[in-house]
Enzyme design. Sequence first.
Site, mmCIF file in Angstrom:
data_model
loop_
_atom_site.group_PDB
_atom_site.id
_atom_site.type_symbol
_atom_site.label_atom_id
_atom_site.label_comp_id
_atom_site.label_asym_id
_atom_site.label_seq_id
_atom_site.Cartn_x
_atom_site.Cartn_y
_atom_site.Cartn_z
ATOM 1 N N SER A 19 51.008 40.525 44.685
ATOM 2 C CA SER A 19 50.330 40.172 45.908
ATOM 3 C C SER A 19 51.168 39.389 47.380
ATOM 4 C CB SER A 19 49.966 38.521 46.195
ATOM 5 O OG SER A 19 48.199 38.440 45.119
ATOM 6 N N SER A 66 42.195 41.700 48.957
ATOM 7 C CA SER A 66 42.539 39.917 47.646
ATOM 8 C C SER A 66 43.399 39.817 47.823
ATOM 9 C CB SER A 66 40.541 40.072 47.188
ATOM 10 O OG SER A 66 41.518 40.615 45.783
ATOM 11 N N THR A 68 45.984 40.720 49.561
ATOM 12 C CA THR A 68 47.151 40.250 50.612
ATOM 13 C C THR A 68 45.923 40.045 51.657
ATOM 14 O OG1 THR A 68 46.283 42.679 51.325
ATOM 15 C CG2 THR A 68 47.607 42.991 50.168
ATOM 16 N N CYS A 104 47.065 30.533 43.375
ATOM 17 C CA CYS A 104 47.439 31.852 44.132
ATOM 18 C C CYS A 104 48.335 32.394 42.703
ATOM 19 C CB CYS A 104 47.701 32.660 44.612
ATOM 20 S SG CYS A 104 48.223 34.441 44.734
ATOM 21 N N LYS A 278 36.186 33.427 38.082
ATOM 22 C CA LYS A 278 37.160 34.993 38.761
ATOM 23 C C LYS A 278 35.716 35.288 37.387
ATOM 24 C CE LYS A 278 39.891 34.577 41.386
ATOM 25 N NZ LYS A 278 39.598 34.610 42.924
ATOM 26 N N HIS A 314 40.559 44.083 40.733
ATOM 27 C CA HIS A 314 41.930 43.801 41.250
ATOM 28 C C HIS A 314 42.167 45.162 40.508
ATOM 29 C CE1 HIS A 314 45.551 41.880 41.274
ATOM 30 N NE2 HIS A 314 45.447 41.070 42.080
ATOM 31 N N MET A 318 45.575 39.587 39.029
ATOM 32 C CA MET A 318 45.722 37.973 38.761
ATOM 33 C C MET A 318 46.475 36.851 38.587
ATOM 34 S SD MET A 318 42.808 39.544 39.286
ATOM 35 C CE MET A 318 41.264 37.885 38.821
ATOM 36 N N GLY A 319 47.078 36.458 38.540
ATOM 37 C CA GLY A 319 48.294 35.322 37.902
ATOM 38 C C GLY A 319 47.790 34.716 37.246
#
Length: 396
Positions: A19, A66, A68, A104, A278, A314, A318-319
């Site tokens: 990201s 999403s 950035t 995030c 999510k 994605h 995502m982490g």
Amino acid sequence: MAHTAQIKIAATYMRGGTSKGVFFRLQDLPEAAQVPGAARDALLLRVIGSPDPYGKQIDGMGGATSSTSKTVILSKSSRPEHDVDYLFGQVSIDSAFVDWSGNCGNLSAAVGPFAISNGLIDADRVPRDGMATVRIWQANIGKTIIAHVPMTNGAVQETGDFELDGVTFPAAEVQLEFMDPAAEEEGAGGAMFPTGNLVDDLEVPGIGTLKATMINAGIPTIFVNADAIGYTGTELQDAINGDPEALARFEKIRAYGAVRMGLIKDVSEAAKRQHTPKVAFVARPAAYVSSSGKAVAASDVDLLVRAMSMGKLHHAMMGTAAVAIGTAAAIPGTVVNAAAGGSEREAVRFGHPSGTLRVGAQAAQVDGAWEVKKAIMSRSARVLMEGWVRVPGDAF
């Protein structure tokens, strides 16, 4: 005719994991934006370039995805045994909305480096060489993250040979420990499994009844089986993001899952909670070619996972969702664990659209309820640009 002058605000544009976002020290924000509220949201929207009906964020720092369209506010921590408070804002691209409901995980990797470089960490806690341990309070979800940041000659080491699928160039490795990642504020009484079940029958009108694992760990996440919704788990972004009907189905699953998890009371509220939960779909290992053209063999991974973020598939993972994946994989009986072969495990390597990622989690049953002490993964971070961002003085 009078014209409003622009103001400038000290800021740093950073990559963290897969990201990018605009980082601020709380003390550098205009006074009206130093507290939560409409002024802060309006400022961050203008910095990023939202809302943009063209969906490009041309007049701001956002990158129209999403991954950035993100902002971070950091300050010295007022909490005992913590160094820095970390607040994350996910900025909507096409609507005037900043979602503060989750963390995030990718940008978490940049928090420690930024805090050290910008004087937010006491000097006696930062070695000249070696590894700095930064204790982060994640203010959105009320959790602790421990970042291990490499130092060389008194400065954060950013370059290195650590490779992360979804990031083109190698960099220095930053290891993150997400402590006690089950979200306390979310869902029914703060349970890791807010419905009380490892697997639920999730009824979604017009789609059917899906076997779903709904978990609060890292970030609230709804896991379903890929084959139950017509996928194989090897899909890349275009296969889903170019299909408006598919996107609508995922949003419907997300909305009904959010109600079951206790995150919202009615599906109509989902539009105002875009960042969480999510939705991800899982499958057993299979060979595929990643978005970079890299071949991923079935033997390279324990399972396949694809995840939706802010209404789109994605590009990597995502982490925070990786924390959810690692946690669910460690608990026999979840759909994630079943896709990974059904055995007990403390780490899992999963395939995503950009390649593979390994995440570790240690779960155990305590008094009949599942608990996870921490989840561990490695990311990298790098300063891309630093100085000031400018916004019209009447933008907030």
